[in-house]
Design an enzyme around this catalytic site. Structure first.
Site, PDB file in Angstrom:
ATOM      1  N   ASP A 150      39.717  46.637  37.287  1.00 41.71           N
ATOM      2  CA  ASP A 150      38.914  45.923  38.277  1.00 41.71           C
ATOM      3  C   ASP A 150      38.573  44.535  37.729  1.00 41.71           C
ATOM      4  O   ASP A 150      37.945  44.423  36.675  1.00 41.71           O
ATOM      5  CB  ASP A 150      37.633  46.710  38.561  1.00 41.71           C
ATOM      6  CG  ASP A 150      36.898  46.213  39.791  1.00 41.71           C
ATOM      7  OD1 ASP A 150      37.426  45.334  40.496  1.00 41.71           O
ATOM      8  OD2 ASP A 150      35.789  46.716  40.060  1.00 41.71           O
ATOM      9  N   ASP A 166      42.053  42.581  43.808  1.00 47.23           N
ATOM     10  CA  ASP A 166      41.455  42.528  42.472  1.00 47.23           C
ATOM     11  C   ASP A 166      41.264  43.879  41.788  1.00 47.23           C
ATOM     12  O   ASP A 166      40.611  43.958  40.754  1.00 47.23           O
ATOM     13  CB  ASP A 166      40.108  41.803  42.533  1.00 47.23           C
ATOM     14  CG  ASP A 166      39.096  42.524  43.415  1.00 47.23           C
ATOM     15  OD1 ASP A 166      39.513  43.315  44.283  1.00 47.23           O
ATOM     16  OD2 ASP A 166      37.888  42.302  43.233  1.00 47.23           O
ATOM     17  N   GLU A 167      41.838  44.956  42.335  1.00 46.80           N
ATOM     18  CA  GLU A 167      41.710  46.235  41.638  1.00 46.80           C
ATOM     19  C   GLU A 167      42.879  47.147  41.976  1.00 46.80           C
ATOM     20  O   GLU A 167      43.513  47.026  43.016  1.00 46.80           O
ATOM     21  CB  GLU A 167      40.380  46.927  41.964  1.00 46.80           C
ATOM     22  CG  GLU A 167      40.189  47.302  43.413  1.00 46.80           C
ATOM     23  CD  GLU A 167      38.907  48.084  43.642  1.00 46.80           C
ATOM     24  OE1 GLU A 167      38.567  48.959  42.827  1.00 46.80           O
ATOM     25  OE2 GLU A 167      38.257  47.826  44.665  1.00 46.80           O
TER      26      GLU A 167
END
Length: 360
Positions: free
Chosen positions: A11, A104-105
């Site tokens: 993350d 983003d993860e």
């Protein structure tokens, strides 16, 4: 409980805000919000801004009340996507079993990995180091035997840290975990559990499956399992794409139709670009409108043949727009295409059963 898998949840730390601070050194160390302003919604907040209680999805007006010296910048989604592609390319150096959740993860299954590294903790360190070397950004990671535990673990040492929940630690860890830290338990459910004197996993574990289902419906089964460390969902690298969409939240609300049509044209062209790259077509087009008062309106049109290009999207979007009176300013417009030409492919994978290898 299956304990022979090694799952990493990576993350990025305050991703959008961190990109802005990286690209503009003058913003570093300062409270920053991406998106927002008096009429917008915060898309991301820097860690400096979070100290003032500012969070994503917070109305910009409230964020500025909490922090009058807050710096607000416009989102640059193309830039965020560019960096996200770099990050994903790093993931694929270690494993093909990558399940992106957003820009983003992502989850990674590294039980069998391309580099033959036995320690999942070492893999996570190398990934985080590579991300920093190539992008200048930091990432946090959680490591455990399933996706639920990895997701919970990645929140523990943020920013720029990692945590491993070893199989021998799972039951004790889950009993001590505050109920609001459970992935999948939101604020409303957490409050309801507090009313039932459920504050940690230990109290949750004392409830029977029947009790939890009676209290929370189907989610009760999920709660019953995860508090015992049971979560059998595999990392799914090839999700079947059911729709492709583009949304734009505006810096200033749109107050006239000319501005709306101009934005619909831009969004139509952006949608066409995304579809062309993936060679995807669809038969159902949906227009989404979010107004200044946060009310949302959607309308779709399905046709027998595939929509072909930006011109098609734009003409139908205008027709859908005209089905509703323009009686209040618009803060967001979106177009999405579904009923796609992608066919469902069943992936048959064989998970090798190997003895659990120490994480550390």
């Amino acid at each position: 409980m299956q304990t022979d898998r090694k799952i990493i949840h990576v993350d990025m730390d305050a991703f959008y805000a961190s990109v802005e601070q990286h690209d503009n050194p003058e913003l570093r160390g300062k409270p920053l919000a991406v998106g927002g302003g008096m009429y917008g919604v915060v898309a991301a907040a820097s860690y400096e801004a979070r100290k003032f209680g500012i969070r994503s999805a917070m109305p910009g007006r409230i964020a500025m009340e909490k922090c009058p010296h807050l710096i607000v910048v416009k989102p640059r989604f193309n830039r965020y996507k560019e960096i996200s592609q770099i990050i994903r390319s790093i993931f694929y150096e270690f494993t093909d079993l990558v399940e992106p959740l957003s820009l983003d993860e992502a989850y990674l299954d590294v039980t069998e990995n391309k580099k033959g590294i036995e320690s999942a903790q070492d893999i996570a360190r190398q990934i985080r180091s590579r991300i920093f070397e190539e992008t200048g950004l930091t990432a946090s990671a959680g490591i455990s035997v399933n996706k639920f535990l990895a997701k919970v673990a990645s929140d523990y040492r943020k920013p720029n840290g990692q945590k491993t929940i070893h199989p021998t630690q799972i039951l004790e860890f889950m009993e001590e975990l505050p109920i609001e830290k459970f992935h999948g338990i939101g604020k409303v459910t957490a409050n309801k559990m507090h009313e039932l004197h459920i504050y940690t996993g230990k109290e949750l574990k004392q409830k029977s499956l029947e009790e939890l289902v009676a209290l929370f419906g189907k989610s009760g089964t999920y709660y019953f399992n995860v508090v015992r460390g049971i979560h059998n969902s595999e990392v799914k690298p090839n999700r079947i794409q059911k729709s492709v969409g583009v949304e734009e939240t505006f810096w200033e609300n749109l107050a006239d139709e000319e501005a709306v049509f101009n934005q619909l044209k831009i969004i139509s062209e952006d949608l066409d670009t995304r579809l062309s790259k993936k060679e995807i077509k669809g038969k159902s087009l949906t227009l989404k409108i979010k107004y200044k008062d946060f009310t949302v309106y959607t309308r779709s049109k399905t046709q027998e043949i595939y929509y072909e290009n930006a011109k098609d999207f734009y003409l139908i979007a205008k027709q859908l727009w005209e089905l509703r009176p323009f009686d209040k300013p618009v803060r967001l417009l979106g177009l999405s295409l579904s009923n796609l030409n992608t066919q469902e492919k069943k992936q048959v994978s064989v998970q090798l059963k190997i003895p659990f290898v120490e994480f550390t």
